[in-house]
Scaffold this active site. Structure first.
Site, PDB file in Angstrom:
ATOM      1  N   ALA A 185       0.503   0.526  -3.015  1.00 24.66           N
ATOM      2  CA  ALA A 185      -0.733  -0.254  -2.932  1.00 24.66           C
ATOM      3  C   ALA A 185      -1.588   0.387  -1.843  1.00 24.66           C
ATOM      4  O   ALA A 185      -1.060   1.042  -0.939  1.00 24.66           O
ATOM      5  CB  ALA A 185      -0.391  -1.689  -2.561  1.00 24.66           C
TER       6      ALA A 185
ATOM      7  N   GLY B 133       4.128  -0.102  -4.445  1.00 28.22           N
ATOM      8  CA  GLY B 133       3.525  -0.550  -5.704  1.00 28.22           C
ATOM      9  C   GLY B 133       3.611   0.489  -6.816  1.00 28.22           C
ATOM     10  O   GLY B 133       3.583   0.139  -7.996  1.00 28.22           O
TER      11      GLY B 133
ATOM     12  N   GLU C 122       6.973   0.035  -8.170  1.00 27.84           N
ATOM     13  CA  GLU C 122       6.951  -1.276  -8.840  1.00 27.84           C
ATOM     14  C   GLU C 122       6.225  -1.188 -10.188  1.00 27.84           C
ATOM     15  O   GLU C 122       6.631  -1.823 -11.157  1.00 27.84           O
ATOM     16  CB  GLU C 122       6.309  -2.322  -7.917  1.00 27.84           C
ATOM     17  CG  GLU C 122       7.231  -2.654  -6.741  1.00 27.84           C
ATOM     18  CD  GLU C 122       6.573  -3.497  -5.676  1.00 27.84           C
ATOM     19  OE1 GLU C 122       5.509  -3.085  -5.166  1.00 27.84           O
ATOM     20  OE2 GLU C 122       7.102  -4.573  -5.339  1.00 27.84           O
TER      21      GLU C 122
ATOM     22  N   GLU D 177       8.068  -0.708   2.052  1.00 31.72           N
ATOM     23  CA  GLU D 177       7.290  -1.828   2.617  1.00 31.72           C
ATOM     24  C   GLU D 177       7.801  -2.319   3.963  1.00 31.72           C
ATOM     25  O   GLU D 177       7.004  -2.645   4.839  1.00 31.72           O
ATOM     26  CB  GLU D 177       7.254  -3.002   1.612  1.00 31.72           C
ATOM     27  CG  GLU D 177       6.309  -2.789   0.443  1.00 31.72           C
ATOM     28  CD  GLU D 177       6.927  -2.028  -0.712  1.00 31.72           C
ATOM     29  OE1 GLU D 177       8.024  -1.454  -0.558  1.00 31.72           O
ATOM     30  OE2 GLU D 177       6.298  -2.015  -1.792  1.00 31.72           O
TER      31      GLU D 177
HETATM   32  N1  COA Z   1      -2.637   3.588   0.662  1.00 28.55           N
HETATM   33  C1  COA Z   1      -3.793   4.146   1.051  1.00 28.55           C
HETATM   34  N2  COA Z   1      -3.952   5.471   1.211  1.00 28.55           N
HETATM   35  C2  COA Z   1      -2.895   6.260   0.965  1.00 28.55           C
HETATM   36  C3  COA Z   1      -1.643   5.732   0.555  1.00 28.55           C
HETATM   37  C4  COA Z   1      -1.541   4.333   0.393  1.00 28.55           C
HETATM   38  N3  COA Z   1      -0.415   3.735  -0.012  1.00 28.55           N
HETATM   39  N4  COA Z   1      -0.774   6.759   0.402  1.00 28.55           N
HETATM   40  C5  COA Z   1      -1.452   7.886   0.700  1.00 28.55           C
HETATM   41  N5  COA Z   1      -2.725   7.584   1.040  1.00 28.55           N
HETATM   42  C6  COA Z   1      -3.800   8.501   1.434  1.00 28.55           C
HETATM   43  C7  COA Z   1      -3.636   8.982   2.855  1.00 28.55           C
HETATM   44  O1  COA Z   1      -4.147   8.035   3.771  1.00 28.55           O
HETATM   45  C8  COA Z   1      -4.431  10.264   2.826  1.00 28.55           C
HETATM   46  O2  COA Z   1      -5.812   9.943   2.852  1.00 28.55           O
HETATM   47  P1  COA Z   1      -6.829  10.760   3.830  1.00 28.55           P
HETATM   48  O3  COA Z   1      -6.730  12.185   3.335  1.00 28.55           O
HETATM   49  O4  COA Z   1      -8.152  10.126   3.567  1.00 28.55           O
HETATM   50  O5  COA Z   1      -6.297  10.584   5.212  1.00 28.55           O
HETATM   51  C9  COA Z   1      -4.156  10.810   1.423  1.00 28.55           C
HETATM   52  O6  COA Z   1      -3.721   9.688   0.646  1.00 28.55           O
HETATM   53  C10 COA Z   1      -3.063  11.858   1.397  1.00 28.55           C
HETATM   54  O7  COA Z   1      -1.896  11.312   1.983  1.00 28.55           O
HETATM   55  P2  COA Z   1      -1.105  12.017   3.195  1.00 28.55           P
HETATM   56  O8  COA Z   1      -0.340  10.947   3.922  1.00 28.55           O
HETATM   57  O9  COA Z   1      -2.022  12.867   3.993  1.00 28.55           O
HETATM   58  O10 COA Z   1      -0.103  12.955   2.374  1.00 28.55           O
HETATM   59  P3  COA Z   1       1.317  13.515   2.875  1.00 28.55           P
HETATM   60  O11 COA Z   1       1.714  14.553   1.885  1.00 28.55           O
HETATM   61  O12 COA Z   1       1.269  13.868   4.318  1.00 28.55           O
HETATM   62  O13 COA Z   1       2.319  12.254   2.738  1.00 28.55           O
HETATM   63  C11 COA Z   1       3.259  10.297   1.661  1.00 28.55           C
HETATM   64  C12 COA Z   1       2.614  11.697   1.474  1.00 28.55           C
HETATM   65  C13 COA Z   1       3.396   9.672   0.277  1.00 28.55           C
HETATM   66  C14 COA Z   1       4.638  10.432   2.299  1.00 28.55           C
HETATM   67  C15 COA Z   1       2.359   9.427   2.568  1.00 28.55           C
HETATM   68  O14 COA Z   1       1.036   9.479   2.046  1.00 28.55           O
HETATM   69  C16 COA Z   1       2.751   7.972   2.668  1.00 28.55           C
HETATM   70  O15 COA Z   1       3.729   7.658   3.344  1.00 28.55           O
HETATM   71  N6  COA Z   1       1.995   7.067   2.016  1.00 28.55           N
HETATM   72  C17 COA Z   1       2.198   5.648   2.111  1.00 28.55           C
HETATM   73  C18 COA Z   1       3.393   5.226   1.283  1.00 28.55           C
HETATM   74  C19 COA Z   1       3.635   3.737   1.416  1.00 28.55           C
HETATM   75  O16 COA Z   1       4.024   3.243   2.468  1.00 28.55           O
HETATM   76  N7  COA Z   1       3.413   3.022   0.320  1.00 28.55           N
HETATM   77  C20 COA Z   1       3.713   1.602   0.254  1.00 28.55           C
HETATM   78  C21 COA Z   1       2.512   0.806   0.454  1.00 28.55           C
HETATM   79  S1  COA Z   1       2.929  -0.912   0.442  1.00 28.55           S
END
Ligand code: COA
Length: 260
Positions: free
Chosen positions: A66, A112, A115, A135
């Site tokens: 999400a 999400g 999910e 989460e």
């Molecule tokens: N919500 C909002 N933005 C998200 C996102 C999310 N769940 N997951 C990734 N993004 C965005 C990042 O903020 C970043 O945006 P920016 O370039 O404007 O800063 C872009 O997507 C790229 O992500 P980034 O984190 O730079 O890539 P990465 O390769 O370093 O890491 C992940 C990849 C998936 C490990 C990391 O993005 C992450 O941990 N995301 C969140 C996962 C999460 O906790 N999801 C559950 C939500 S309840």
């Protein structure tokens, strides 16, 4: 219909819905959830669509969760509303769709995203895919069905560990847990999804809808799965698809199902 955050296409009886926010790793914001609802509904109502495939655009992510930026300042009431609306528009909606939904997990499927994949009727993954429910690392719990569907798919103990550690598993581990049914190279993922869809499309879509409802009944409060099965089995005898299927078998020819 034209969408801003997704691409929805229909070819040869297959609707492919692609979540298309690659710069945000296809994170599900409110607008995307609304568009997904419309696209799934439209595909389900289209008599020509026999199977729906949902996937993510780009090479990195199916859906990275999400959209955290949208709910970071939510109150208790808003949090509850977010989860309830998500279930209604997307997660329960997809799980209970009468058209089969295959999730083609092409990269990160987190929160999400996993999910959504779990709400689909089954999942396949590319070998770069990574899945998890992170989460609790954010101080929240899975709110789009993760606490219910993950234990159903992999067992309670494994689900508890994944949820508590907030860790990610790779595609091979997901395969060994039964979370995904097949793993393939990323460039072959959609071909594999389409070849499974082609096998599904040979069968009665009316009977498949009834089977989805009967299988789902096992997981719904107040419904007895065996009773639902008996009911749906009986109803099948009144369908044109059943007449055609049995007649074709006895006439030693391929069935041409009238369908939904
Ligand atoms: N919500 C909002 N933005 C998200 C996102 C999310 N769940 N997951 C990734 N993004 C965005 C990042 O903020 C970043 O945006 P920016 O370039 O404007 O800063 C872009 O997507 C790229 O992500 P980034 O984190 O730079 O890539 P990465 O390769 O370093 O890491 C992940 C990849 C998936 C490990 C990391 O993005 C992450 O941990 N995301 C969140 C996962 C999460 O906790 N999801 C559950 C939500 S309840």
């Amino acid at each position: 219909m034209n969408y801003d955050n997704i691409i929805s296409e229909v070819n040869n009886g297959i609707a492919t819905i692609t979540i298309n926010r690659p710069s945000k790793l296809n994170a599900l914001n409110k607008a995307t959830i609304q568009e997904l609802h419309s696209a799934f509904k439209e595909a389900d109502e289209d008599k020509g669509v026999k199977v729906i495939i949902v996937t993510g655009s780009g090479k990195k992510a199916f859906v990275a969760g999400a959209d955290i930026s949208e709910f970071a300042d939510f109150s208790v009431a808003q949090g509850k509303e977010l989860a309830a609306k998500g279930h209604e528009l997307l997660f329960d909606f997809v799980a209970n769709l009468s058209t089969p939904v295959i999730a083609a997990v092409n990269g990160f499927a987190l929160g999400g995203g996993l999910e959504l994949a779990m709400a689909a009727h089954f999942r396949i993954a590319s070998n770069n895919a990574k899945m998890g429910l992170p989460e609790v690392s954010l101080g929240v719990i899975p709110g789009y069905g993760g606490t219910q569907r993950l234990p159903q798919l992999v067992g309670k103990g494994r689900a508890m560990e994944m949820i508590m550690t907030a860790g990610m598993i790779d595609a091979q581990t997901a395969l060994s847990l039964g979370l995904v049914n097949h793993v393939t190279a990323q460039e072959e993922l959609l071909d594999l999804a389409e070849s499974i869809a082609a096998k599904i499309m040979k069968n009665s879509s009316v009977a498949i809808s009834a089977a989805i409802a009967a299988v789902n009944a096992n997981y719904e409060d107040g419904l007895n799965g065996f009773e639902q099965e008996i009911q749906k089995f009986g109803e099948a005898f009144g369908t044109e698809d059943f007449k055609e299927g049995t007649t074709a078998f006895l006439e030693k020819r391929k069935a041409e199902f009238p369908g939904k």
